[in-house]
Motif scaffolding. Structure first.
Motif, short mmCIF file in Angstrom:
data_model
loop_
_atom_site.label_atom_id
_atom_site.label_comp_id
_atom_site.label_asym_id
_atom_site.label_seq_id
_atom_site.Cartn_x
_atom_site.Cartn_y
_atom_site.Cartn_z
N GLN A 84 0.83 -1.20 0.00
CA GLN A 84 0.00 0.00 0.00
C GLN A 84 0.87 1.26 0.00
O GLN A 84 1.86 1.35 0.72
CB GLN A 84 -0.93 0.01 1.21
N SER A 85 0.46 2.24 -0.80
CA SER A 85 1.17 3.50 -0.89
C SER A 85 0.56 4.52 0.06
O SER A 85 -0.52 4.31 0.61
CB SER A 85 1.11 4.05 -2.32
N ALA A 86 1.25 5.64 0.22
CA ALA A 86 0.71 6.73 1.06
C ALA A 86 -0.60 7.25 0.48
O ALA A 86 -1.51 7.63 1.23
CB ALA A 86 1.75 7.85 1.17
N SER A 87 -0.71 7.26 -0.85
CA SER A 87 -1.94 7.74 -1.48
C SER A 87 -3.12 6.83 -1.16
O SER A 87 -4.24 7.30 -0.92
CB SER A 87 -1.75 7.82 -3.00
N SER A 88 -2.89 5.52 -1.15
CA SER A 88 -3.95 4.57 -0.80
C SER A 88 -4.40 4.78 0.65
O SER A 88 -5.60 4.77 0.95
CB SER A 88 -3.45 3.13 -0.97
N LEU A 89 -3.44 4.96 1.53
CA LEU A 89 -3.77 5.16 2.94
C LEU A 89 -4.50 6.48 3.15
O LEU A 89 -5.41 6.57 3.99
CB LEU A 89 -2.50 5.11 3.78
N LEU A 90 -4.14 7.50 2.37
CA LEU A 90 -4.84 8.78 2.46
C LEU A 90 -6.28 8.63 2.01
O LEU A 90 -7.21 9.16 2.64
CB LEU A 90 -4.13 9.83 1.61
N LEU A 91 -6.49 7.89 0.92
CA LEU A 91 -7.84 7.64 0.42
C LEU A 91 -8.67 6.90 1.47
O LEU A 91 -9.83 7.26 1.74
CB LEU A 91 -7.74 6.82 -0.87
N ALA A 92 -8.08 5.87 2.06
CA ALA A 92 -8.77 5.11 3.11
C ALA A 92 -9.07 5.99 4.32
O ALA A 92 -10.14 5.88 4.92
CB ALA A 92 -7.93 3.91 3.53
N ALA A 93 -8.13 6.87 4.67
CA ALA A 93 -8.32 7.75 5.83
C ALA A 93 -9.45 8.74 5.59
O ALA A 93 -10.24 9.03 6.51
CB ALA A 93 -7.02 8.48 6.14
N GLU A 158 1.98 8.67 -6.55
CA GLU A 158 1.81 10.06 -6.14
C GLU A 158 0.40 10.54 -6.47
O GLU A 158 -0.20 10.09 -7.45
CB GLU A 158 2.84 10.95 -6.85
N LEU A 159 -0.11 11.47 -5.69
CA LEU A 159 -1.45 11.98 -5.92
C LEU A 159 -1.57 12.62 -7.30
O LEU A 159 -2.53 12.39 -8.03
CB LEU A 159 -1.84 12.99 -4.84
N TRP A 217 -17.64 13.10 -2.38
CA TRP A 217 -17.51 11.84 -3.12
C TRP A 217 -16.96 12.06 -4.53
O TRP A 217 -16.28 11.19 -5.08
CB TRP A 217 -18.84 11.09 -3.16
N LEU A 218 -17.20 13.24 -5.09
CA LEU A 218 -16.54 13.59 -6.35
C LEU A 218 -15.04 13.69 -6.12
O LEU A 218 -14.23 13.24 -6.95
CB LEU A 218 -17.08 14.91 -6.88
N GLY A 219 -14.66 14.24 -4.96
CA GLY A 219 -13.25 14.31 -4.60
C GLY A 219 -12.62 12.93 -4.45
O GLY A 219 -11.50 12.68 -4.92
N ILE A 220 -13.34 12.00 -3.83
CA ILE A 220 -12.84 10.63 -3.68
C ILE A 220 -12.61 10.00 -5.05
O ILE A 220 -11.60 9.32 -5.30
CB ILE A 220 -13.83 9.78 -2.86
N ALA A 221 -13.55 10.21 -5.98
CA ALA A 221 -13.42 9.64 -7.32
C ALA A 221 -12.18 10.18 -8.03
O ALA A 221 -11.45 9.42 -8.70
CB ALA A 221 -14.67 9.93 -8.14
N LEU A 222 -11.91 11.47 -7.89
CA LEU A 222 -10.73 12.06 -8.53
C LEU A 222 -9.45 11.54 -7.90
O LEU A 222 -8.45 11.33 -8.59
CB LEU A 222 -10.80 13.58 -8.44
N MET A 223 -9.46 11.33 -6.59
CA MET A 223 -8.28 10.77 -5.93
C MET A 223 -8.00 9.34 -6.39
O MET A 223 -6.85 8.92 -6.52
CB MET A 223 -8.47 10.80 -4.41
N ALA A 224 -9.07 8.58 -6.67
CA ALA A 224 -8.92 7.19 -7.08
C ALA A 224 -8.58 7.06 -8.56
O ALA A 224 -7.98 6.06 -8.99
CB ALA A 224 -10.21 6.42 -6.79
N LEU A 225 -8.94 8.06 -9.34
CA LEU A 225 -8.85 8.00 -10.80
C LEU A 225 -7.52 7.49 -11.36
O LEU A 225 -7.51 6.61 -12.23
CB LEU A 225 -9.17 9.39 -11.37
#
Length: 285
Positions: A84-93, A158-159, A217-225
């Motif tokens: 897991q990357s820092a970006s994944s953990l940020l998304l989960a957080a 990276e984000l 939730w739009l923000g979450i989608a962009l982070m996951a994109l």
């Protein structure tokens, strides 16, 4: 009976569809796609919670179960996906913070109110009550789908620009939702439930909390994109699903009808409704 079976069938087909898409090229655990395990857990938790809820004829822990389900599936995805990357953990957080805040808020609210009137005509019927819990499982899987797909893909780095924009939108939406809920809670303590709130963010939108929910939730989608590929792109339906659910199904339409029944003949309500948008806040007070 046929209508009930049809509804369950539609929910299961949608659940299977988003599970297939989210599992594409994702991590596996003991031969099972991690996304699929998370989706199975989401539904299993609802059905387990339904049993005591039906026996006690209560909806008190319905929203709390939903929040705990988000936490369970997100961190199961993190635990079963290597590297897991820092970006994944940020998304989960981000999802975890949202779930903890909203789940506790809704649980405390229903504890104070004693019940949720939406369930009055549902609880006495086992199939209808079970369907609401099953629908909550689908809500979790679809809403968190793009985040689960990204986390289980193992490709989050990276984000980047989309991720930074997504994080900004998540912070903005989360802040709007928290402030709107806080303002309404304070208003209710002072004025009770017989008056409608038309101050603070509620002077700019009749449903600012829902606007915040859609934005985050739009923000979450962009982070996951950046981590999605292939069929996983279908999980980007998440913010669209939230928008449709809140503006066309169970959010704004239900509350607007309830408000019309209560204050429809009140000139102050009519004036407030005429000058205040239903969702998108007006910039000028």
């Amino acid at each position: 009976m046929l209508q009930t079976l049809t509804r369950f069938g539609v929910v299961f087909l949608l659940g299977l569809g988003i599970t297939f898409a989210g599992s594409h090229t994702g991590a596996s655990w003991l031969g099972w796609p991690v996304f699929a395990l998370c989706a199975g857990l989401a539904f299993a938790l609802q059905w387990l919670a339904f049993v005591p809820a039906w026996r006690l004829q209560t909806e008190t822990f319905y929203d709390l179960t939903g929040a705990l389900t988000y936490l369970s599936v997100i961190w199961l995805a993190v635990a079963l996906t290597p590297g897991q990357s820092a970006s994944s953990l940020l998304l989960a957080a981000c999802i975890s913070l949202w779930a903890l805040r909203l789940g506790s808020f809704l649980f405390l609210r229903i504890r104070a109110d004693g019940k949720d009137s939406r369930f009055d005509q549902i609880k006495p019927y086992a199939s209808r009550f079970l369907f609401t819990w099953t629908l909550q499982g689908l809500w979790v899987v679809i809403t968190a789908g793009c985040a689960l797909a990204a986390i289980t893909s193992g490709r989050m780095a990276e984000l980047g620009l989309p991720g930074m924009l997504g994080l900004t939108l998540w912070v903005l939406g989360f802040a709007i939702e928290v402030v709107a809920d806080s303002q309404k809670r304070r208003f209710r303590r002072t004025h009770g439930a017989e008056r409608f709130i038309d101050s603070g963010l509620w002077a700019r939108s009749r449903h600012p909390n829902y606007f915040g929910e859609i934005v985050l939730w739009l923000g979450i989608a962009l982070m996951a994109l950046p981590a999605l590929q292939g069929w996983q792109w279908a999980t980007l339906i998440s913010p669209v699903f939230v928008f449709v659910l809140l503006t066309r199904v169970s959010g704004i339409p239900l509350l607007e009808r309830k408000a019309e029944r209560r204050w429809g003949q009140d000139p102050q309500w009519q004036a407030y409704r005429a000058r205040t948008p239903a969702l998108l806040p007006r910039l000028r007070a």
